[in-house]
Each structure stands twice: as structure tokens, then as C-alpha cells.
Design an enzyme around this catalytic site. Sequence first.
Site, PDB file in Angstrom:
ATOM      1  N   GLU A  92      34.143  34.797  47.610  1.00  0.00           N
ATOM      2  CA  GLU A  92      34.775  34.270  48.414  1.00  0.00           C
ATOM      3  C   GLU A  92      35.492  35.404  49.487  1.00  0.00           C
ATOM      4  O   GLU A  92      35.361  36.583  49.352  1.00  0.00           O
ATOM      5  CB  GLU A  92      36.287  33.920  47.652  1.00  0.00           C
ATOM      6  N   CYS A 113      39.810  39.635  53.594  1.00  0.00           N
ATOM      7  CA  CYS A 113      39.473  40.270  52.263  1.00  0.00           C
ATOM      8  C   CYS A 113      37.983  39.796  51.961  1.00  0.00           C
ATOM      9  O   CYS A 113      37.869  38.628  51.890  1.00  0.00           O
ATOM     10  CB  CYS A 113      40.558  39.681  51.538  1.00  0.00           C
ATOM     11  N   CYS A 120      31.929  40.055  38.544  1.00  0.00           N
ATOM     12  CA  CYS A 120      32.330  41.370  38.405  1.00  0.00           C
ATOM     13  C   CYS A 120      31.864  41.753  36.947  1.00  0.00           C
ATOM     14  O   CYS A 120      32.268  41.210  36.024  1.00  0.00           O
ATOM     15  CB  CYS A 120      33.667  41.801  38.870  1.00  0.00           C
ATOM     16  N   CYS A 124      38.439  43.428  33.845  1.00  0.00           N
ATOM     17  CA  CYS A 124      39.750  43.795  33.884  1.00  0.00           C
ATOM     18  C   CYS A 124      40.455  42.469  33.252  1.00  0.00           C
ATOM     19  O   CYS A 124      40.074  41.445  33.808  1.00  0.00           O
ATOM     20  CB  CYS A 124      40.535  44.082  35.124  1.00  0.00           C
ATOM     21  N   CYS A 127      42.224  39.523  35.656  1.00  0.00           N
ATOM     22  CA  CYS A 127      41.509  39.296  36.715  1.00  0.00           C
ATOM     23  C   CYS A 127      40.326  38.083  36.699  1.00  0.00           C
ATOM     24  O   CYS A 127      39.621  38.229  35.674  1.00  0.00           O
ATOM     25  CB  CYS A 127      40.637  40.266  37.346  1.00  0.00           C
ATOM     26  N   GLY A 167      34.261  41.343  42.796  1.00  0.00           N
ATOM     27  CA  GLY A 167      33.410  42.470  42.656  1.00  0.00           C
ATOM     28  C   GLY A 167      34.142  44.003  42.888  1.00  0.00           C
ATOM     29  O   GLY A 167      35.196  44.106  43.169  1.00  0.00           O
ATOM     30  N   SER A 199      38.555  49.043  47.928  1.00  0.00           N
ATOM     31  CA  SER A 199      39.512  49.118  46.846  1.00  0.00           C
ATOM     32  C   SER A 199      38.600  49.372  45.601  1.00  0.00           C
ATOM     33  O   SER A 199      37.543  48.385  45.565  1.00  0.00           O
ATOM     34  CB  SER A 199      40.092  47.891  46.664  1.00  0.00           C
ATOM     35  N   SER A 222      42.962  50.936  42.623  1.00  0.00           N
ATOM     36  CA  SER A 222      43.751  49.977  41.724  1.00  0.00           C
ATOM     37  C   SER A 222      43.966  50.686  40.449  1.00  0.00           C
ATOM     38  O   SER A 222      43.233  50.767  39.317  1.00  0.00           O
ATOM     39  CB  SER A 222      42.690  48.873  41.247  1.00  0.00           C
ATOM     40  N   LEU A 223      45.275  51.017  40.350  1.00  0.00           N
ATOM     41  CA  LEU A 223      45.587  52.076  39.156  1.00  0.00           C
ATOM     42  C   LEU A 223      46.230  50.964  38.195  1.00  0.00           C
ATOM     43  O   LEU A 223      45.666  51.005  37.069  1.00  0.00           O
ATOM     44  CB  LEU A 223      46.789  52.904  39.640  1.00  0.00           C
ATOM     45  N   HIS A 224      47.154  50.280  38.460  1.00  0.00           N
ATOM     46  CA  HIS A 224      47.756  49.063  37.563  1.00  0.00           C
ATOM     47  C   HIS A 224      48.300  49.685  36.251  1.00  0.00           C
ATOM     48  O   HIS A 224      48.712  48.837  35.443  1.00  0.00           O
ATOM     49  CB  HIS A 224      46.806  48.138  37.273  1.00  0.00           C
ATOM     50  N   ASN A 298      49.342  37.431  40.483  1.00  0.00           N
ATOM     51  CA  ASN A 298      49.346  36.002  40.862  1.00  0.00           C
ATOM     52  C   ASN A 298      48.627  35.617  39.563  1.00  0.00           C
ATOM     53  O   ASN A 298      47.535  35.862  39.333  1.00  0.00           O
ATOM     54  CB  ASN A 298      48.130  36.053  42.108  1.00  0.00           C
ATOM     55  N   CYS A 341      41.707  37.173  43.777  1.00  0.00           N
ATOM     56  CA  CYS A 341      40.064  37.210  43.798  1.00  0.00           C
ATOM     57  C   CYS A 341      39.468  36.420  42.614  1.00  0.00           C
ATOM     58  O   CYS A 341      39.844  36.444  41.535  1.00  0.00           O
ATOM     59  CB  CYS A 341      39.965  38.666  44.055  1.00  0.00           C
TER      60      CYS A 341
END
Length: 360
Positions: A92, A113, A120, A124, A127, A167, A199, A222-224, A298, A341
Site C-alpha cells: 500500500e 507514504c 513485516c 509491533c 500494527c 514493512g 521511519s 518510532s519510539l512509542h 488509528n 499502514c
Amino acid sequence: MRTMPLLPLLLDTPVAEWNLPPDQPWREKQIRAWILQRFVSSYDEMTDLSAPQRSSLASRFRLRAAEPARIQGSEDTTRKFLWKLGDSSFVESVLIPANLGKSGNRSTRLTLCVSSQVGCAYGCRFCASGLDGWRRNLTAAEIVGQVLEAARIAGRRPDNVVFMGMGEPLANLPNLLSAIDLLISPAGIGMGARHVTISTSGLAPQIEELAHHPLQFRLALSLHAASDEIRDKIMPVNRRYPLDQLLAACDTFIQARKKMIFFEYILLAGINDTPEQARLLAQHAKRLHAKVNLIPYNKVEGLPYERPEEDAIHLFCRTLLHAGVRATVRREKGNDIDAACGQLRLREEKTAPPAIRIES
Ligand code: SAH
Ligand code: SF4
């Protein structure tokens, strides 16, 4: 069935194999311009080539690395593309317009994007891209192909490209770097280095490797989560490269390149949105002079995570600002089209007829 090799971009097929007349060295440049500057989708559009030249190329080489399988538009004019690749895998891209200046002023910046892998491997917890695991890396032509197709559909080249689709880009480093070279070099698409952002979920060794790479690009981490305890729970990669090691790699990157980096921080209600996490995040950001992009989560169907209430989002942001950190809340556009994503592809693969599914 063996798919035809790809012509584009000189990446998959060396120019010596194009069968161009040896006394017409300018043909290569012409063809590159049709593909990389004018985004044609067929050889027939290359009108300064003779008909026999066009059909000779068409009989031997595929022109497109990705073709649109579905395009979804949202009310805010964000568009989401599902691409079908040569082996019938799906990935995508999302095209996000941002208006600059006052209304009436037509200056709209387009950010695309893009995906770097099919699926992937990093899993995570929040995701959609990792839900089905990893299938394969994208080739450089497939990465650039997403940009070319989106540019053709939008009628112009995107202003920015961000590797925030499906990915982990740093797990596909050689193809990623070839693709970025083609995106930014004047002989390629000519986007300009500051307009490409990678990223990563935090592959510390690759971040260190990139510290000394000559190609220019921006880096987003991407710390999160701001402590190992919480990051371990939502991002398995943290057990391999814990925060100390990861932030030290970022430090090396920043020192070597003299460029700031961004922290991406998804806000997940009740998980990483506490005042304590905000204070720790501010410490990390100040140490690395990083700018923080807060992203309200999201929702992904079937996963147990929720975005926090608006008040909690603002409180978290204010805590960062009061600590002297540059922080913004990034409003994800395209909520109504599964813009996070991996979501659209997941839906497509669940409903796709078995004939076009690739089993790993
Ligand atoms: N693998 C890379 C790049 C792709 S993910 C990485 O993890 O950085 C791009 C960004 O989208 C990451 O910051 C990721 O955490 C975020 N993301 C993934 N799922 C999301 C969701 N449901 N809502 C909001 N952001 C999400
Ligand atoms: Fe992979 Fe990034 Fe999704 Fe993690 S957030 S599963 S690294 S795509």
C-alpha cells in the site's frame, strides 16, 4: 509462470540488454525521462521512439513494477492505493495532501507514504502490517514504482516521500538505498534529499551504519514508549535493541550527520500515555534534540488498543512543550479509508480469491 523482467530505472535490467541501436545513445535518456519524469504507463506513450523500438521493448520487458488494484479516496482528499506487484503480492501507499498558505492559494504539498516490504517481521503489537508476518522485501524498482504510479495518478510528482507504509525499511537496506538514490538524484526523479524520510522501529546497528552513508535523507524513530518496560510489551524489537543501545545509535547518527531526527510516538490509551512516560520522553527528546510527532492511534480491527481521549492527548503534548521539547499532534488523515499502514492490504488479502494469493 516466470514474470518478464522489468525495464524501468536500469535497476532490474542493465541498459546493455535493452537492445537499443548502438548509434542512438540518446535513446536511454529519452526512455528514462518517459518513465521517471513523465510517469508513462505504457511503451506506446513514448512517442519519440519508433514503433518497432516500442514493440521490441514491450515484448521483452514489463514497464510497471506496481499496478493499482484499488484506489480509495477519503473525504479529506487523502488517497490510499493498493498496489499489485508482479508476483500478485499486495502493498500500500497513501497520498496525503497538505494545504500551504491561505485558501485560494493553490499550493498543496503532496506527501506519499510508501511500503518497503510485503508484510513485516517485527510484529509491533498495535500494527496491522505485522499481523500476517513477513513475506518478502520489495525490490528498489517496486519501491520507486509506487512513487511513479502515484505521480501518474495524481498528475504530478509528490513533494515528499516517507517510508511509513508497510514493512521495516532498515531491514531491506540495500534496496532502500538504491530506491532513495533514484528518488533524489537529478538523473532520477529529482526529489531533493530533505524530502525523503525513513521511519524505523529501531534497528540500532543499521542506524549506526547509516550515520556515515553519503546519501541524504531524514530519519524518524518510532519510539512509542519511553521506558524499556513498556516498549518491550508493545514492540518486540526492543528486547533485541533496548533503549540505551537504540538512543546511543541515534546519538551517533546525529553527531555524524549534523541533522536532527524525529521521534514518532503513537498514543495508546492506558499504555504509553501516562505523565511518567511524557516526562521520560521529554528527557530522551532533549538529550537528542529530537522533535516529537504525537500520533493518536488509528484503531485496527481485532487489536485491543484504543486512542486516548482528546484531553489526555493534549495533556501529554503540553507536558512535552512545558519541558521545552518541540512536539506536535499529527492528525492522521484518511481515518475513513484504513490509512494506518497494513490495514487495506490485510482486508484485500482476507477477501482475495485464492488464485491470486501467494502462500509463504
Ligand atoms: N516499520 C517502520 C515504518 C513503517 S510503520 C516503523 O515502524 O517505523 C510507520 C509508522 O506508522 C510507525 O511509526 C508505526 O508505528 C505507525 N503505525 C503503525 N500502526 C499504526 C496505527 N494503527 N495507528 C497509527 N500509527 C501506526
Ligand atoms: Fe513493522 Fe513498523 Fe508495523 Fe512495527 S510498526 S510491525 S516495524 S511496520
